[in-house]
Design a protein around this motif. Sequence first.
Motif, PDB file in Angstrom:
ATOM      1  N   THR A  62       0.833  -1.212   0.000  1.00  0.00           N
ATOM      2  CA  THR A  62       0.000   0.000   0.000  1.00  0.00           C
ATOM      3  C   THR A  62       0.862   1.254   0.000  1.00  0.00           C
ATOM      4  N   ARG A  63       1.823   1.294   0.892  1.00  0.00           N
ATOM      5  CA  ARG A  63       2.684   2.474   0.983  1.00  0.00           C
ATOM      6  C   ARG A  63       3.448   2.681  -0.324  1.00  0.00           C
ATOM      7  N   ASN A  64       3.994   1.602  -0.888  1.00  0.00           N
ATOM      8  CA  ASN A  64       4.737   1.706  -2.143  1.00  0.00           C
ATOM      9  C   ASN A  64       3.832   2.129  -3.297  1.00  0.00           C
ATOM     10  N   THR A  65       2.595   1.673  -3.311  1.00  0.00           N
ATOM     11  CA  THR A  65       1.658   2.058  -4.369  1.00  0.00           C
ATOM     12  C   THR A  65       1.315   3.543  -4.264  1.00  0.00           C
ATOM     13  N   ILE A  66       1.180   4.050  -3.045  1.00  0.00           N
ATOM     14  CA  ILE A  66       0.914   5.485  -2.862  1.00  0.00           C
ATOM     15  C   ILE A  66       2.126   6.294  -3.334  1.00  0.00           C
ATOM     16  N   ILE A  67       3.318   5.836  -2.993  1.00  0.00           N
ATOM     17  CA  ILE A  67       4.529   6.531  -3.453  1.00  0.00           C
ATOM     18  C   ILE A  67       4.590   6.516  -4.976  1.00  0.00           C
ATOM     19  N   LYS A  81       8.682  19.205  -1.280  1.00  0.00           N
ATOM     20  CA  LYS A  81       7.985  18.712  -0.104  1.00  0.00           C
ATOM     21  C   LYS A  81       7.326  17.385  -0.435  1.00  0.00           C
ATOM     22  N   LEU A  82       7.685  16.349   0.285  1.00  0.00           N
ATOM     23  CA  LEU A  82       6.995  15.076   0.144  1.00  0.00           C
ATOM     24  C   LEU A  82       5.659  15.194   0.861  1.00  0.00           C
ATOM     25  N   PRO A  83       4.657  14.385   0.508  1.00  0.00           N
ATOM     26  CA  PRO A  83       3.386  14.457   1.217  1.00  0.00           C
ATOM     27  C   PRO A  83       3.605  14.310   2.716  1.00  0.00           C
ATOM     28  N   GLU A  84       3.004  15.213   3.489  1.00  0.00           N
ATOM     29  CA  GLU A  84       3.248  15.284   4.920  1.00  0.00           C
ATOM     30  C   GLU A  84       2.985  13.985   5.659  1.00  0.00           C
ATOM     31  N   ASN A  85       1.925  13.271   5.294  1.00  0.00           N
ATOM     32  CA  ASN A  85       1.533  12.113   6.084  1.00  0.00           C
ATOM     33  C   ASN A  85       1.925  10.792   5.452  1.00  0.00           C
ATOM     34  N   LEU A  86       2.812  10.801   4.481  1.00  0.00           N
ATOM     35  CA  LEU A  86       3.179   9.575   3.790  1.00  0.00           C
ATOM     36  C   LEU A  86       3.879   8.597   4.714  1.00  0.00           C
ATOM     37  N   GLY A  87       4.683   9.086   5.611  1.00  0.00           N
ATOM     38  CA  GLY A  87       5.401   8.191   6.505  1.00  0.00           C
ATOM     39  C   GLY A  87       4.681   7.887   7.798  1.00  0.00           C
ATOM     40  N   ASN A  88       3.453   8.390   7.986  1.00  0.00           N
ATOM     41  CA  ASN A  88       2.734   8.143   9.224  1.00  0.00           C
ATOM     42  C   ASN A  88       2.080   6.775   9.201  1.00  0.00           C
TER      43      ASN A  88
END
Length: 185
Positions: A62-67, A81-88
């Motif tokens: 999921t995380r990789n697909t969003i990236i 700026k990377l998406p703020e909540n991508l790593g949350n």
Amino acid sequence: MNRCISCVWDDFSIPLKRYIKKRVSNEQDCDDILQEIFIKIHNNIESLENDNKIHGWIYKITRNTIIDFYRRNDKNHLSIKLPENLGNFKEEELSNNAEIASCLKVMVDNLPDIYKEAIILTEFQNMTQKELSEKTGISISGAKSRVQRARKMLKRMLLECCQLDMDRRGNIIDYKHKSSECKYC
């Protein structure tokens, strides 16, 4: 593999949709990403050797697909700026590597702009160092130097902040913050 794809859908579709919505604002994009995730799950579920790791495996997909979604939609424009909540991550989704990754995102944001650009283009947007040199108008050796310096800065920041224990493959198996006042984690 004991899991059928419809069981995976029943167990994960709602939490995954919520997870995606926190990171992608457009409803149609959320639906497209969710569909892409389940295609990947369907195509690769037989490769999962341990049923106990399905949760982490699915959230990694999921995380990789969003990236990948952000990379596809930002090819011609550098988003410093990377998406703020991508790593949350929710607590149950959190692994040591994922938590360190969220710290690294903050560290990347704190790099000087030329180094931040070099890391984002090469590490997150999969640009070669030659392509980086062409995009920024510097020599190939200059591009390589920027990437190397950025990596060294990130490593220094990480080691100032945390004590890391790694396995022989470089995965973080344990870590400890050196100080509760670390500005990155």
